[in-house]
Design a protein around this motif. Structure first.
Motif, PDB file in Angstrom:
ATOM      1  N   LEU A  66     -14.185   7.268   4.238  1.00  0.00           N
ATOM      2  CA  LEU A  66     -13.413   6.059   3.953  1.00  0.00           C
ATOM      3  C   LEU A  66     -12.112   6.427   3.262  1.00  0.00           C
ATOM      4  O   LEU A  66     -12.092   7.288   2.383  1.00  0.00           O
ATOM      5  CB  LEU A  66     -14.195   5.126   3.031  1.00  0.00           C
ATOM      6  CG  LEU A  66     -15.305   4.287   3.618  1.00  0.00           C
ATOM      7  CD1 LEU A  66     -15.997   3.495   2.528  1.00  0.00           C
ATOM      8  CD2 LEU A  66     -14.788   3.360   4.688  1.00  0.00           C
ATOM      9  N   LYS A  67     -11.048   5.758   3.636  1.00  0.00           N
ATOM     10  CA  LYS A  67      -9.776   5.900   2.928  1.00  0.00           C
ATOM     11  C   LYS A  67      -9.662   4.709   1.982  1.00  0.00           C
ATOM     12  O   LYS A  67      -9.757   3.559   2.417  1.00  0.00           O
ATOM     13  CB  LYS A  67      -8.616   5.939   3.905  1.00  0.00           C
ATOM     14  CG  LYS A  67      -8.623   7.190   4.759  1.00  0.00           C
ATOM     15  CD  LYS A  67      -7.342   7.313   5.538  1.00  0.00           C
ATOM     16  CE  LYS A  67      -7.347   8.434   6.519  1.00  0.00           C
ATOM     17  NZ  LYS A  67      -7.614   9.728   6.070  1.00  0.00           N
ATOM     18  N   VAL A  68      -9.483   5.021   0.687  1.00  0.00           N
ATOM     19  CA  VAL A  68      -9.481   4.000  -0.350  1.00  0.00           C
ATOM     20  C   VAL A  68      -8.208   4.129  -1.180  1.00  0.00           C
ATOM     21  O   VAL A  68      -7.821   5.236  -1.559  1.00  0.00           O
ATOM     22  CB  VAL A  68     -10.711   4.161  -1.274  1.00  0.00           C
ATOM     23  CG1 VAL A  68     -10.725   3.090  -2.357  1.00  0.00           C
ATOM     24  CG2 VAL A  68     -12.003   4.132  -0.466  1.00  0.00           C
ATOM     25  N   VAL A 123     -10.327   0.490   2.412  1.00  0.00           N
ATOM     26  CA  VAL A 123     -10.648  -0.312   1.229  1.00  0.00           C
ATOM     27  C   VAL A 123      -9.477  -0.241   0.249  1.00  0.00           C
ATOM     28  O   VAL A 123      -8.919   0.835   0.017  1.00  0.00           O
ATOM     29  CB  VAL A 123     -11.925   0.213   0.524  1.00  0.00           C
ATOM     30  CG1 VAL A 123     -12.240  -0.609  -0.725  1.00  0.00           C
ATOM     31  CG2 VAL A 123     -13.111   0.224   1.476  1.00  0.00           C
ATOM     32  N   CYS A 124      -9.121  -1.374  -0.326  1.00  0.00           N
ATOM     33  CA  CYS A 124      -8.118  -1.439  -1.391  1.00  0.00           C
ATOM     34  C   CYS A 124      -8.784  -2.076  -2.601  1.00  0.00           C
ATOM     35  O   CYS A 124      -9.412  -3.128  -2.476  1.00  0.00           O
ATOM     36  CB  CYS A 124      -6.917  -2.263  -0.957  1.00  0.00           C
ATOM     37  SG  CYS A 124      -5.679  -2.451  -2.265  1.00  0.00           S
ATOM     38  N   ILE A 125      -8.661  -1.414  -3.763  1.00  0.00           N
ATOM     39  CA  ILE A 125      -9.247  -1.945  -4.997  1.00  0.00           C
ATOM     40  C   ILE A 125      -8.109  -2.157  -5.988  1.00  0.00           C
ATOM     41  O   ILE A 125      -7.338  -1.238  -6.272  1.00  0.00           O
ATOM     42  CB  ILE A 125     -10.317  -0.995  -5.557  1.00  0.00           C
ATOM     43  CG1 ILE A 125     -11.393  -0.741  -4.486  1.00  0.00           C
ATOM     44  CG2 ILE A 125     -10.934  -1.591  -6.831  1.00  0.00           C
ATOM     45  CD1 ILE A 125     -12.467   0.243  -4.881  1.00  0.00           C
ATOM     46  N   ARG A 145       2.683   1.966   3.367  1.00  0.00           N
ATOM     47  CA  ARG A 145       1.691   2.877   3.943  1.00  0.00           C
ATOM     48  C   ARG A 145       0.836   2.186   4.992  1.00  0.00           C
ATOM     49  O   ARG A 145       0.768   0.975   5.067  1.00  0.00           O
ATOM     50  CB  ARG A 145       0.774   3.410   2.850  1.00  0.00           C
ATOM     51  CG  ARG A 145       1.490   4.287   1.872  1.00  0.00           C
ATOM     52  CD  ARG A 145       0.488   4.918   0.950  1.00  0.00           C
ATOM     53  NE  ARG A 145       1.196   5.763   0.017  1.00  0.00           N
ATOM     54  CZ  ARG A 145       0.956   7.041  -0.125  1.00  0.00           C
ATOM     55  NH1 ARG A 145       0.034   7.623   0.585  1.00  0.00           N
ATOM     56  NH2 ARG A 145       1.629   7.751  -1.006  1.00  0.00           N
ATOM     57  N   HIS A 146       0.138   3.036   5.757  1.00  0.00           N
ATOM     58  CA  HIS A 146      -0.883   2.507   6.662  1.00  0.00           C
ATOM     59  C   HIS A 146      -1.998   1.927   5.814  1.00  0.00           C
ATOM     60  O   HIS A 146      -2.301   2.433   4.733  1.00  0.00           O
ATOM     61  CB  HIS A 146      -1.443   3.625   7.550  1.00  0.00           C
ATOM     62  CG  HIS A 146      -0.435   4.168   8.505  1.00  0.00           C
ATOM     63  ND1 HIS A 146      -0.004   3.462   9.605  1.00  0.00           N
ATOM     64  CD2 HIS A 146       0.221   5.342   8.518  1.00  0.00           C
ATOM     65  CE1 HIS A 146       0.885   4.172  10.252  1.00  0.00           C
ATOM     66  NE2 HIS A 146       1.048   5.324   9.619  1.00  0.00           N
ATOM     67  N   GLN A 164      -5.944  -8.472   4.680  1.00  0.00           N
ATOM     68  CA  GLN A 164      -5.346  -7.856   5.852  1.00  0.00           C
ATOM     69  C   GLN A 164      -6.463  -7.452   6.800  1.00  0.00           C
ATOM     70  O   GLN A 164      -7.478  -6.909   6.373  1.00  0.00           O
ATOM     71  CB  GLN A 164      -4.539  -6.621   5.442  1.00  0.00           C
ATOM     72  CG  GLN A 164      -3.612  -6.911   4.297  1.00  0.00           C
ATOM     73  CD  GLN A 164      -2.203  -6.469   4.541  1.00  0.00           C
ATOM     74  OE1 GLN A 164      -1.860  -6.045   5.624  1.00  0.00           O
ATOM     75  NE2 GLN A 164      -1.385  -6.576   3.525  1.00  0.00           N
ATOM     76  N   GLU A 165      -6.280  -7.703   8.070  1.00  0.00           N
ATOM     77  CA  GLU A 165      -7.295  -7.374   9.064  1.00  0.00           C
ATOM     78  C   GLU A 165      -7.573  -5.870   9.053  1.00  0.00           C
ATOM     79  O   GLU A 165      -6.657  -5.049   9.032  1.00  0.00           O
ATOM     80  CB  GLU A 165      -6.836  -7.792  10.456  1.00  0.00           C
ATOM     81  CG  GLU A 165      -7.919  -7.646  11.492  1.00  0.00           C
ATOM     82  CD  GLU A 165      -7.500  -8.190  12.841  1.00  0.00           C
ATOM     83  OE1 GLU A 165      -8.050  -7.696  13.838  1.00  0.00           O
ATOM     84  OE2 GLU A 165      -6.650  -9.090  12.894  1.00  0.00           O
TER      85      GLU A 165
END
Length: 95
Positions: free
Chosen positions: A2-4, A51-53, A46-47, A65-66
């Motif tokens: 996962l990219k977080v 997950v964004c926290i 950025r791309h 965001q989709e």
């Protein structure tokens, strides 16, 4: 993996503290995640991560965001609380 992203308004200390907490939470959950901390301006260029926290107020700015899961927290040091938010967002059963 996962990219977080952990995001705060200035990208200084608070997003780094949150990054360390999030890394511990993912490790305890047994999930392979690459966590990057940044400020809101960097995030917009950025791309999208998986997950964004971030904080509740900054989440309103970032917006849903989709293809990205948005998790909010007020406490950047509580690993247990972050784990619960991650579990809930990723639909992971507690073991």
């Amino acid at each position: 993996m996962l990219k977080v992203n952990t995001v705060c308004i200035n990208g200084m200390g608070s997003s780094l503290i949150l990054k360390m907490t999030v890394e511990k939470a993912f490790k305890e959950l047994g999930i392979d995640a690459q966590v990057t901390h940044m400020d809101a301006g960097q995030f917009k260029g950025r791309h999208l991560p998986d997950v964004c926290i971030t904080t509740p107020s900054l989440a309103r700015t970032i917006g849903e965001q989709e293809g990205m899961i948005l998790i909010t927290t007020k406490n950047f040091t509580d690993v247990k609380a972050i784990k619960e938010k991650i579990r809930e967002a990723l639909n992971i059963e507690e073991q």
